[in-house]
Design a protein around this motif. Sequence first.
Motif, short mmCIF file in Angstrom:
data_model
loop_
_atom_site.label_atom_id
_atom_site.label_comp_id
_atom_site.label_asym_id
_atom_site.label_seq_id
_atom_site.Cartn_x
_atom_site.Cartn_y
_atom_site.Cartn_z
N ASP A 160 21.54 2.24 -6.13
CA ASP A 160 22.14 1.22 -5.28
C ASP A 160 23.47 1.69 -4.71
O ASP A 160 23.79 1.45 -3.54
CB ASP A 160 22.35 -0.09 -6.05
CG ASP A 160 21.03 -0.77 -6.39
OD1 ASP A 160 20.02 -0.45 -5.73
OD2 ASP A 160 21.02 -1.61 -7.29
N LEU A 161 24.25 2.37 -5.53
CA LEU A 161 25.54 2.91 -5.08
C LEU A 161 25.32 3.96 -3.99
O LEU A 161 26.03 3.97 -2.98
CB LEU A 161 26.30 3.50 -6.26
CG LEU A 161 27.70 4.05 -5.97
CD1 LEU A 161 28.62 3.83 -7.17
CD2 LEU A 161 27.65 5.54 -5.65
N LEU A 162 24.35 4.85 -4.18
CA LEU A 162 24.08 5.89 -3.19
C LEU A 162 23.75 5.28 -1.83
O LEU A 162 24.25 5.72 -0.80
CB LEU A 162 22.92 6.78 -3.65
CG LEU A 162 23.12 7.60 -4.93
CD1 LEU A 162 21.87 8.41 -5.24
CD2 LEU A 162 24.33 8.51 -4.80
N LYS A 163 22.93 4.25 -1.82
CA LYS A 163 22.53 3.61 -0.57
C LYS A 163 23.72 2.96 0.11
O LYS A 163 23.93 3.14 1.32
CB LYS A 163 21.43 2.58 -0.85
CG LYS A 163 20.92 1.88 0.39
CD LYS A 163 19.81 0.90 0.05
CE LYS A 163 19.31 0.18 1.29
NZ LYS A 163 18.22 -0.78 0.97
N LYS A 164 24.48 2.18 -0.64
CA LYS A 164 25.62 1.46 -0.06
C LYS A 164 26.70 2.41 0.41
O LYS A 164 27.28 2.23 1.49
CB LYS A 164 26.20 0.47 -1.08
CG LYS A 164 25.28 -0.67 -1.47
CD LYS A 164 25.01 -1.60 -0.32
CE LYS A 164 24.20 -2.81 -0.78
NZ LYS A 164 23.85 -3.70 0.36
N MET A 165 27.02 3.43 -0.37
CA MET A 165 28.09 4.35 -0.01
C MET A 165 27.69 5.24 1.16
O MET A 165 28.53 5.61 1.99
CB MET A 165 28.51 5.20 -1.20
CG MET A 165 29.21 4.41 -2.31
SD MET A 165 30.73 3.56 -1.77
CE MET A 165 30.14 1.84 -1.72
#
Length: 205
Positions: A60-65
């Motif tokens: 989720d962090l990879l997608k948002k960042m």
Amino acid sequence: MSIDAVLNEISEFLGCETPDAWVAEALNQQEVMLIDHANCEKKAATTAMNLLYKHIDREDLLKKMSQLAREELLHFEQVVGIMKERGIAYRHVSSSRYASGLRDAVRKGGVDELVDVLIVGAFIEARSCERFAKLAPHLDEKLQKFYRSLLRSEGRHYQDYLALAEQYASGPISSRIEAFRALERELIESPDPEFRFHSGVPAAA
């Protein structure tokens, strides 16, 4: 969520409004304001990329960042384009105390560090959004339109950072939010010797 709803949420999240003295100084120093705004967009993209490299196991962090970094770099290009139109050379200006002041309070190591970095990101994005809204009515038509166009994305960035902090924390984060809220308020409301996009009250005010 409407822009008004996002701004109301951000107003509740932040510990204070941007002081009128800062707005007045920004209007008097629009060249520095734009140069440092460009710097802030570039640094925001860098922060997102650093999180991408450091936390490759958090989908989720990879997608948002990844999304955030692309948007911040687009904003950087847009600010530099506006500067070029106005004959403002992109040059070095020193960093403000704001981001470093917040990051000095980040705990070191593991999930605690990640959660604090994400909370700091939420405060930086929220303050940026609040300042764009505060400045917009006082600016020329083109810059006003541009700053208002940034409100939705900056508001979403704040929400994304906060949601990720809540997701990855091992427990409630309210006490950490309160700690950073108090620190952020101090940085915004106390005298600041240099004007920057996230600086405090002008020392001469």
